[in-house]
Design an enzyme around this catalytic site. Structure first.
Site, PDB file in Angstrom:
ATOM      1  N   ASP A 212       0.855  -1.199   0.000  1.00 39.00           N
ATOM      2  CA  ASP A 212       0.000   0.000   0.000  1.00 39.00           C
ATOM      3  C   ASP A 212       0.893   1.252   0.000  1.00 39.00           C
ATOM      4  O   ASP A 212       1.798   1.379   0.828  1.00 39.00           O
ATOM      5  CB  ASP A 212      -0.892  -0.024   1.249  1.00 39.00           C
ATOM      6  N   ASN A 220      -2.343  13.125  -4.622  1.00 35.82           N
ATOM      7  CA  ASN A 220      -3.541  13.620  -5.318  1.00 35.82           C
ATOM      8  C   ASN A 220      -3.812  15.078  -4.957  1.00 35.82           C
ATOM      9  O   ASN A 220      -4.087  15.907  -5.826  1.00 35.82           O
ATOM     10  CB  ASN A 220      -4.767  12.791  -4.913  1.00 35.82           C
ATOM     11  N   HIS A 225      -5.270  14.583  -9.623  1.00 35.32           N
ATOM     12  CA  HIS A 225      -5.646  13.179  -9.827  1.00 35.32           C
ATOM     13  C   HIS A 225      -4.896  12.543 -10.995  1.00 35.32           C
ATOM     14  O   HIS A 225      -4.520  11.368 -10.945  1.00 35.32           O
ATOM     15  CB  HIS A 225      -7.166  13.123 -10.058  1.00 35.32           C
ATOM     16  N   ASP A 229      -2.735   9.263 -10.906  1.00 33.23           N
ATOM     17  CA  ASP A 229      -2.909   8.090 -11.781  1.00 33.23           C
ATOM     18  C   ASP A 229      -1.569   7.632 -12.364  1.00 33.23           C
ATOM     19  O   ASP A 229      -1.261   6.438 -12.378  1.00 33.23           O
ATOM     20  CB  ASP A 229      -3.864   8.428 -12.940  1.00 33.23           C
ATOM     21  N   GLU A 254      -4.764   2.523  -3.990  1.00 31.95           N
ATOM     22  CA  GLU A 254      -3.297   2.462  -4.076  1.00 31.95           C
ATOM     23  C   GLU A 254      -2.774   1.167  -3.454  1.00 31.95           C
ATOM     24  O   GLU A 254      -1.689   1.093  -2.930  1.00 31.95           O
ATOM     25  CB  GLU A 254      -2.687   3.717  -3.426  1.00 31.95           C
TER      26      GLU A 254
HETATM   27  N1  LIG Z   1      -5.263   9.244  -8.640  1.00 34.01           N
HETATM   28  C1  LIG Z   1      -5.971   8.244  -8.131  1.00 34.01           C
HETATM   29  N2  LIG Z   1      -6.242   8.226  -6.829  1.00 34.01           N
HETATM   30  C2  LIG Z   1      -6.928   7.221  -6.298  1.00 34.01           C
HETATM   31  C3  LIG Z   1      -7.396   6.140  -7.088  1.00 34.01           C
HETATM   32  N3  LIG Z   1      -8.063   5.274  -6.271  1.00 34.01           N
HETATM   33  C4  LIG Z   1      -8.022   5.802  -5.044  1.00 34.01           C
HETATM   34  N4  LIG Z   1      -7.333   6.947  -5.044  1.00 34.01           N
HETATM   35  C5  LIG Z   1      -7.047   7.864  -3.928  1.00 34.01           C
HETATM   36  O1  LIG Z   1      -6.131   7.242  -3.044  1.00 34.01           O
HETATM   37  C6  LIG Z   1      -6.231   7.907  -1.799  1.00 34.01           C
HETATM   38  C7  LIG Z   1      -6.118   6.901  -0.697  1.00 34.01           C
HETATM   39  O2  LIG Z   1      -6.087   7.609   0.485  1.00 34.01           O
HETATM   40  P1  LIG Z   1      -6.073   6.943   1.902  1.00 34.01           P
HETATM   41  O3  LIG Z   1      -6.874   5.683   1.900  1.00 34.01           O
HETATM   42  O4  LIG Z   1      -6.442   7.991   2.884  1.00 34.01           O
HETATM   43  O5  LIG Z   1      -4.595   6.464   2.093  1.00 34.01           O
HETATM   44  P2  LIG Z   1      -3.228   7.249   2.071  1.00 34.01           P
HETATM   45  O6  LIG Z   1      -3.377   8.709   1.853  1.00 34.01           O
HETATM   46  O7  LIG Z   1      -2.347   6.516   1.081  1.00 34.01           O
HETATM   47  O8  LIG Z   1      -2.713   7.046   3.535  1.00 34.01           O
HETATM   48  P3  LIG Z   1      -2.145   5.702   4.176  1.00 34.01           P
HETATM   49  O9  LIG Z   1      -2.568   4.546   3.342  1.00 34.01           O
HETATM   50  O10 LIG Z   1      -2.750   5.679   5.540  1.00 34.01           O
HETATM   51  O11 LIG Z   1      -0.666   5.855   4.200  1.00 34.01           O
HETATM   52  C8  LIG Z   1      -7.557   8.661  -1.793  1.00 34.01           C
HETATM   53  O12 LIG Z   1      -7.291  10.033  -1.863  1.00 34.01           O
HETATM   54  C9  LIG Z   1      -8.237   8.200  -3.065  1.00 34.01           C
HETATM   55  O13 LIG Z   1      -8.986   9.220  -3.670  1.00 34.01           O
HETATM   56  C10 LIG Z   1      -7.096   6.180  -8.480  1.00 34.01           C
HETATM   57  O14 LIG Z   1      -7.445   5.281  -9.249  1.00 34.01           O
HETATM   58  N5  LIG Z   1      -6.399   7.218  -8.954  1.00 34.01           N
END
Ligand SMILES: Nc1nc2c(ncn2[C@@H]2O[C@H](COP(=O)(O)OP(=O)(O)OP(=O)(O)O)[C@@H](O)[C@H]2O)c(=O)[nH]1
Length: 332
Positions: A212, A220, A225, A229, A254
């Site tokens: 992860d 983002n 975004h 991506d 992610e």
């Molecule tokens: N650009 C993009 N962002 C995505 C996609 N799928 C999910 N996300 C973003 O990934 C982010 C995941 O955030 P969190 O689950 O808070 O996790 P994090 O910020 O990585 O924090 P930790 O995992 O706790 O380290 C969110 O902002 C989602 O909008 C995608 O396909 N593309």
């Protein structure tokens, strides 16, 4: 991981077999009655009732979901033999040879491209030989009959072949759509589940790595975004390169997964460490900035009798620990 059960993209052979068997059963029952009652052809009638009985048995086992591929081969062998024997032994004008025109359809649909081609090629040779030997030369030039039959047969054969090639291409395309992650091109959750089921039948040990990206939300938020991506695509590629030849799966967001088979806990940890370091050392790019990232990794080892969901959950618990204890870490 080629043993994966793919989603079905054509009529399954067991369904075709079911309808073929009832069709063959009905036809042979009718021919049995005609031959025995009207034409007193005891030998041929006996063969036909055997084929009818066997196809009836095939239909019954299909209904009971006890289909076995050997049944299709036996049924088609009997049907083919019957057509060719009737064309050789019955009155020529009865036209039993016409039935051979339908054979390529069944061969291709039941047995696929290669076997369909080989069986169809064999039948055109046998049928042409029978026609040549049995054509009444006082009425026809035998080669013209053979020529016309071969052309008619070949056009059916060609259509079956083209259809099957196209069907296989479409099938591959649909499989890719169903099993690939649209953004990163790596495998998706469906593929992970299917591969897990296939691998667990063979491998002595299986480890699952959930990877992860840390603080991905800030990427983002800071760069948008689109850059997020492109970072995910690069992360997927970096993981792929660091595990050499194994499949990477994107669970969503992610989160990525790697399945490792037939290795020890220590080796699984070492593999996770290679991935962690690769991402840590890689440079990602926005339009203006160089971005560095880290990942946290949770590892679970498959326990006897454990199902996919529990296996995944166990890795997720370890991932949570890694996140909780500071990120850029591995927990097993
Ligand atoms: N650009 C993009 N962002 C995505 C996609 N799928 C999910 N996300 C973003 O990934 C982010 C995941 O955030 P969190 O689950 O808070 O996790 P994090 O910020 O990585 O924090 P930790 O995992 O706790 O380290 C969110 O902002 C989602 O909008 C995608 O396909 N593309």
């Amino acid at each position: 991981m080629s043993t994966r059960q793919h989603p079905q993209t054509s009529v399954p052979p067991e369904a075709l077999h079911k309808w073929l068997s009832i069709l063959v059963c009905a036809l042979h029952s009718v021919y049995f009655l005609l031959n025995m009652l009207l034409m007193q052809k005891i030998g041929l009638g006996a063969v036909q009732i055997i084929v009818a009985a066997f196809s009836g048995y095939c239909f019954y086992s299909s209904l009971k979901e006890r289909y076995q591929p050997w049944q299709s081969y036996t049924l088609m062998a009997l049907l083919t033999f019957n057509i060719l024997a009737s064309a050789s032994l019955m009155e020529f004008w009865a036209g039993a040879i016409f039935w051979s025109l339908a054979l390529p359809l069944w061969y291709y649909n039941l047995f696929g491209l290669k076997k369909g081609f080989c069986f169809s090629a064999m039948i055109v040779m046998f049928s042409a030989a029978i026609l040549y030997l049995r054509t009444d030369t006082s009425l026809f030039m035998p080669y013209r009959t053979v020529f016309n039959f071969t052309l008619a047969y070949s056009s059916v054969w060609l259509m079956c072949h083209i259809y099957e090639v196209q069907r296989q291409k479409t099938s591959l395309f649909l499989r890719a759509l169903a099993l690939q992650d649209a953004l990163t091109g790596v495998q998706n959750r469906h593929a992970l589940k299917a591969d897990f089921s296939a691998v667990r039948k063979k491998a002595e040990s299986i480890h699952m790595l959930i990877i992860d990206v840390d603080h991905f939300k800030t990427i983002n938020d800071k760069f948008g975004h689109d850059i997020g991506d492109s970072v995910l695509i690069k992360v997927a590629n970096e993981i792929k390169q660091s595990i050499q030849g194994l499949s990477v799966y994107r669970l969503g967001g992610e989160e990525f997964v790697v399945l490792l088979k037939g290795i020890s806990d220590i080796q699984a940890y070492e593999q996770a460490e290679v991935i962690r370091k690769t991402i840590e050392q890689a440079t990602f790019h926005s339009h203006t900035d160089a971005i560095t990232l880290t990942v946290s990794i949770g590892i679970s080892s498959l326990q006897p009798g454990q199902e996919f969901t529990d296996f995944l959950r166990a890795a997720d618990v370890k991932l949570y620990q890694a996140k909780h204890e500071g990120r850029n870490q591995i927990r097993n």
